[in-house]
Design a protein around this motif. Structure first.
Motif, mmCIF file in Angstrom:
data_model
loop_
_atom_site.group_PDB
_atom_site.id
_atom_site.type_symbol
_atom_site.label_atom_id
_atom_site.label_comp_id
_atom_site.label_asym_id
_atom_site.label_seq_id
_atom_site.Cartn_x
_atom_site.Cartn_y
_atom_site.Cartn_z
ATOM 1 N N UNK A 137 0.810 -1.219 0.000
ATOM 2 C CA UNK A 137 0.000 0.000 0.000
ATOM 3 C C UNK A 137 0.849 1.277 0.000
ATOM 4 N N UNK A 138 2.158 1.119 -0.198
ATOM 5 C CA UNK A 138 3.022 2.296 -0.265
ATOM 6 C C UNK A 138 2.647 3.151 -1.472
ATOM 7 N N UNK A 139 2.729 4.444 -1.301
ATOM 8 C CA UNK A 139 2.406 5.399 -2.360
ATOM 9 C C UNK A 139 3.708 5.809 -3.048
ATOM 10 N N UNK A 140 3.971 5.204 -4.208
ATOM 11 C CA UNK A 140 5.242 5.439 -4.887
ATOM 12 C C UNK A 140 5.297 6.823 -5.530
ATOM 13 N N UNK A 141 6.424 7.482 -5.329
ATOM 14 C CA UNK A 141 6.673 8.782 -5.936
ATOM 15 C C UNK A 141 8.004 8.695 -6.690
ATOM 16 N N UNK A 142 7.993 9.018 -7.979
ATOM 17 C CA UNK A 142 9.217 8.979 -8.778
ATOM 18 C C UNK A 142 9.708 10.396 -9.044
ATOM 19 N N UNK A 143 10.955 10.647 -8.643
ATOM 20 C CA UNK A 143 11.591 11.938 -8.860
ATOM 21 C C UNK A 143 12.769 11.731 -9.819
ATOM 22 N N UNK A 144 13.191 12.786 -10.494
ATOM 23 C CA UNK A 144 14.266 12.617 -11.486
ATOM 24 C C UNK A 144 15.636 12.297 -10.888
ATOM 25 N N UNK A 145 15.903 12.775 -9.670
ATOM 26 C CA UNK A 145 17.207 12.552 -9.045
ATOM 27 C C UNK A 145 17.037 12.279 -7.557
ATOM 28 N N UNK A 146 18.099 11.714 -6.947
ATOM 29 C CA UNK A 146 18.076 11.505 -5.502
ATOM 30 C C UNK A 146 18.059 12.840 -4.762
ATOM 31 N N UNK A 147 18.716 13.830 -5.318
ATOM 32 C CA UNK A 147 18.715 15.146 -4.690
ATOM 33 C C UNK A 147 17.300 15.713 -4.611
ATOM 34 N N UNK A 148 16.515 15.486 -5.666
ATOM 35 C CA UNK A 148 15.121 15.938 -5.658
ATOM 36 C C UNK A 148 14.320 15.187 -4.595
ATOM 37 N N UNK A 149 14.593 13.893 -4.453
ATOM 38 C CA UNK A 149 13.933 13.111 -3.403
ATOM 39 C C UNK A 149 14.282 13.657 -2.018
ATOM 40 N N UNK A 150 15.549 14.013 -1.835
ATOM 41 C CA UNK A 150 15.981 14.546 -0.549
ATOM 42 C C UNK A 150 15.275 15.862 -0.227
ATOM 43 N N UNK A 151 15.126 16.702 -1.232
ATOM 44 C CA UNK A 151 14.414 17.963 -1.023
ATOM 45 C C UNK A 151 12.970 17.689 -0.643
ATOM 46 N N UNK A 152 12.350 16.725 -1.317
ATOM 47 C CA UNK A 152 10.979 16.343 -0.994
ATOM 48 C C UNK A 152 10.858 15.775 0.412
ATOM 49 N N UNK A 153 11.869 15.003 0.813
ATOM 50 C CA UNK A 153 11.887 14.441 2.161
ATOM 51 C C UNK A 153 12.031 15.549 3.201
ATOM 52 N N UNK A 154 12.870 16.502 2.901
ATOM 53 C CA UNK A 154 13.122 17.597 3.834
ATOM 54 C C UNK A 154 11.884 18.470 4.034
ATOM 55 N N UNK A 155 11.153 18.740 2.925
ATOM 56 C CA UNK A 155 9.973 19.610 3.054
ATOM 57 C C UNK A 155 8.675 18.836 3.273
ATOM 58 N N UNK A 156 8.804 17.528 3.544
ATOM 59 C CA UNK A 156 7.677 16.653 3.916
ATOM 60 C C UNK A 156 6.725 16.360 2.770
ATOM 61 N N UNK A 157 7.191 16.562 1.520
ATOM 62 C CA UNK A 157 6.382 16.163 0.372
ATOM 63 C C UNK A 157 6.381 14.647 0.228
ATOM 64 N N UNK A 158 7.437 13.992 0.728
ATOM 65 C CA UNK A 158 7.500 12.531 0.768
ATOM 66 C C UNK A 158 7.907 12.115 2.184
ATOM 67 N N UNK A 159 7.727 10.821 2.470
ATOM 68 C CA UNK A 159 8.009 10.316 3.823
ATOM 69 C C UNK A 159 9.289 9.502 3.907
ATOM 70 N N UNK A 160 9.703 8.919 2.787
ATOM 71 C CA UNK A 160 10.896 8.076 2.818
ATOM 72 C C UNK A 160 11.494 7.973 1.427
ATOM 73 N N UNK A 161 12.797 7.786 1.388
ATOM 74 C CA UNK A 161 13.549 7.596 0.142
ATOM 75 C C UNK A 161 14.221 6.232 0.224
ATOM 76 N N UNK A 162 14.144 5.454 -0.845
ATOM 77 C CA UNK A 162 14.755 4.132 -0.810
ATOM 78 C C UNK A 162 15.745 3.910 -1.947
ATOM 79 N N UNK A 163 16.863 3.326 -1.615
ATOM 80 C CA UNK A 163 17.877 2.799 -2.530
ATOM 81 C C UNK A 163 18.913 2.104 -1.650
#
Length: 278
Positions: free
Chosen positions: A169-195
């Motif tokens: 039931x995870x809600x997958x979010x695809x971002x172009x780069x890991x840096x973009x994922x980190x920004x999303x994680x920092x501003x709470x747009x996403x909850x977790x980053x995986x790799x």
């Protein structure tokens, strides 16, 4: 008299030609010892902090430190290394074409890849993991990712693996780069980053992110990082010997702490050569 002058002049021209030929005969990417200004081409990532990153000051990261150590044992100084960017999709082709002598670029050893290239190592055992905000205590296991916004880069299989096997039931979010994922994680747009946890630790260890993120420590897969060489290359045995020496003299531990320490990365002990965890 004229004949002697012509002969002398010819001798000078011949000497200069021989000298020029000798100066230009160095093998740019020679595979032997480092005499005569030879170079060695090594593939790394250019965009992975903590592992392989190109910066205005040069190249840095754990893979870079491993590659430098190996190159030194092969007889090459740092100024004789020609660094080449090795994107994931290009690695086998670069080795097969001879563009590089070896690749150290978060290069997981898999049966499919072993059909195309040879691997020395492994030199690091990584695991798929998640990175979350340091103040988020709601994700304590992979199952807690259900209904959470889970980010990975476009084209990566990491997030899909979690959804297929651990958190459907995870809600997958695809971002172009890991840096973009980190920004999303920092501003709470996403909850977790995986790799891979090593990659996550490298990003989290950057000065601007110090203390802001933490690793889950879930160890969802085994990723055996090896050094890729061309199929049948005699470099494999030489690199394996260098890796063993790197561990025994303490250089391996030093490189881990230098590159991952700020992220509190709980790394596995240095793996034994040939011990590939499934």
């Amino acid at each position: 008299m004229k004949l002697r002058k012509v002969t002398a002049a010819s001798a000078v021209v011949l000497a200069l030609a021989v000298s020029a030929t000798a100066c230009g005969s160095n093998d740019k990417n020679g595979g032997g010892s480092s005499g005569g200004g030879k170079k060695i081409a090594i593939g790394i990532k250019f965009d992975q902090p903590g592992l392989g990153q190109k910066t205005p000051q040069g190249y840095s990261g754990f893979d870079v430190d491993v590659a430098k150590y190996v190159a030194k044992k092969l007889g090459y100084s740092e100024d004789q290394i020609e660094w080449k960017e090795s994107k994931s999709a290009d690695r086998e082709t670069m080795l097969q074409r001879g563009d590089v002598q070896f690749i150290a670029a978060t290069y997981s050893i898999t049966p499919e890849r072993q059909q195309k290239v040879d691997f020395a190592g492994p030199y690091l055992l990584a695991h798929q993991d998640v990175l979350v905000r340091a103040d988020d205590n709601s994700i304590k296991s992979p199952a807690d990712l259900n209904s959470k916004k889970l980010c990975s880069v476009t084209g990566s299989t990491s997030a899909q693996n979690v959804k297929d096997k651990l958190a459907p039931k995870a809600n997958l979010q695809q971002y172009p780069t890991y840096s973009a994922c980190l920004s999303g994680l920092q501003n709470k747009a996403i909850d977790a980053l995986t790799t891979d946890d090593s990659i996550l630790a490298g990003y989290a260890a950057q000065a601007q992110f110090k203390g802001k993120f933490k690793l889950g420590g879930f160890k969802m897969t085994n990723e055996n990082y090896g050094i890729g060489v061309k199929k049948g290359s005699d470099l494999k045995a030489k690199i394996n010997k260098a890796l063993e020496e790197m561990v025994s003299d303490g250089s391996w531990d030093k490189a881990v702490k230098a590159n991952f320490g700020p992220a509190n990365y709980k790394n596995e002990p240095a793996p034994k050569i040939g011990d590939i965890k499934s």
